[in-house]
Design a protein around this motif. Structure first.
Motif, PDB file in Angstrom:
ATOM      1  N   PHE A 175    -128.261  31.063  30.905  1.00  0.00           N
ATOM      2  CA  PHE A 175    -128.271  29.599  30.882  1.00  0.00           C
ATOM      3  C   PHE A 175    -129.319  29.163  29.870  1.00  0.00           C
ATOM      4  N   ILE A 180    -124.538  26.302  23.945  1.00  0.00           N
ATOM      5  CA  ILE A 180    -125.003  27.660  24.201  1.00  0.00           C
ATOM      6  C   ILE A 180    -124.528  28.630  23.135  1.00  0.00           C
ATOM      7  N   GLU A 236    -120.008  34.189  31.372  1.00  0.00           N
ATOM      8  CA  GLU A 236    -120.134  33.034  30.484  1.00  0.00           C
ATOM      9  C   GLU A 236    -121.306  32.178  30.949  1.00  0.00           C
ATOM     10  N   GLY A 237    -122.106  31.748  30.007  1.00  0.00           N
ATOM     11  CA  GLY A 237    -123.311  30.994  30.357  1.00  0.00           C
ATOM     12  C   GLY A 237    -123.079  29.494  30.398  1.00  0.00           C
ATOM     13  N   GLU A 238    -124.174  28.782  30.618  1.00  0.00           N
ATOM     14  CA  GLU A 238    -124.103  27.325  30.728  1.00  0.00           C
ATOM     15  C   GLU A 238    -125.284  26.701  30.005  1.00  0.00           C
ATOM     16  N   ARG A 239    -125.005  25.606  29.317  1.00  0.00           N
ATOM     17  CA  ARG A 239    -126.051  24.858  28.628  1.00  0.00           C
ATOM     18  C   ARG A 239    -126.369  23.589  29.416  1.00  0.00           C
ATOM     19  N   PHE A 240    -127.658  23.290  29.557  1.00  0.00           N
ATOM     20  CA  PHE A 240    -128.111  22.061  30.195  1.00  0.00           C
ATOM     21  C   PHE A 240    -128.951  21.263  29.204  1.00  0.00           C
ATOM     22  N   ASP A 249    -126.633  18.556  38.912  1.00  0.00           N
ATOM     23  CA  ASP A 249    -125.751  19.221  37.951  1.00  0.00           C
ATOM     24  C   ASP A 249    -125.942  20.729  38.003  1.00  0.00           C
ATOM     25  N   TRP A 308    -123.154  23.611  39.309  1.00  0.00           N
ATOM     26  CA  TRP A 308    -122.766  24.773  38.492  1.00  0.00           C
ATOM     27  C   TRP A 308    -122.980  26.061  39.270  1.00  0.00           C
TER      28      TRP A 308
END
Length: 225
Positions: A177, A185, A203-207, A215, A219
């Motif tokens: 992340f 990302i 698979e990653g996540e962008r914040f 949020d 996720w």
């Protein structure tokens, strides 16, 4: 006279027998009462033990399974904030990546060609950032590892590189992340996966910077951990 004496003896004997019978009955009743009390106390103790065990199980459950680790490098505090949200949601443990030589605000000025990050960006040989530690206590006990970082020039901030290179992710689910003001990302997670060479990378996540806790929780809950 003899008859009266004999009758008295018979009556006394009958009274004695009746008294003994009464005593025997009282003794049996007392023993029965004691046994019932003992059984009741034993049942109560068993119920209390079950309740205590259940409470301990619930406490363990609420504090997390202990098999989730959240590793992160945070330059300005944004990634640290998200890492804490993830740890709170999963009940996982935190491990902060700290450069031996911390980055100052001037070091992080990407618009200055002479700043530390700008020089490291231009010269990859300068990106081997020494960390205070890359060793996680009880590393083998973690099944899921989150790895968080800010995005620098479209990739993961390089202070995370030495941690990824120095640990074996075999048998672990790895979830990247990141935080950034505008960049996504991108391929940062895939590049770290190639660097690690082991682990089941997801698979990653962008914040965004200053991400909402809701949020992050949404996720994490959607990952089905």
């Amino acid at each position: 006279m003899k008859a009266e004496k004999l009758l008295s003896i018979i009556l006394i004997g009958a009274a004695s027998v009746s008294l003994l019978a009464g005593c025997g009955s009282n003794t049996s009743d007392t023993q029965a009462d004691s046994e019932d009390a003992a059984q009741t106390e034993s049942s109560d103790n068993t119920a209390q033990a079950d309740e205590q065990e259940s409470a301990e199980d619930n406490e363990d459950s609420s504090s997390g399974s202990g098999n989730v680790l959240v590793v992160y490098y945070s330059a300005t505090g944004n990634t640290e904030e998200v890492a804490n949200y993830i740890a709170d949601t999963t009940g996982g443990d935190l491990f902060e990546l700290e450069p031996v030589e911390p980055y100052t605000d001037d070091d992080l000025n990407w618009s200055d060609d002479n700043s530390r990050v700008s020089q490291e960006h231009e010269d990859e040989s300068l990106r081997d950032v020494e960390l205070v530690s890359t060793d996680v206590e009880n590393w083998d006990s973690y099944d899921t590892v989150f790895i968080g970082y800010p995005i620098w020039w479209g990739i993961a901030a390089w202070p995370v590189d030495s941690f990824v290179e120095n640990n074996d992710f075999t048998g672990k689910t790895v979830i990247p992340f990141c935080t950034s003001a505008s960049s996504g990302i991108g391929d940062s997670g895939q590049l770290l996966e190639e660097m690690a060479g082991t682990g089941d990378w997801q698979e990653g996540e962008r914040f965004r910077s200053g991400a909402d806790e809701a949020d992050v929780q949404e996720w994490v809950n959607g990952l089905g951990l």
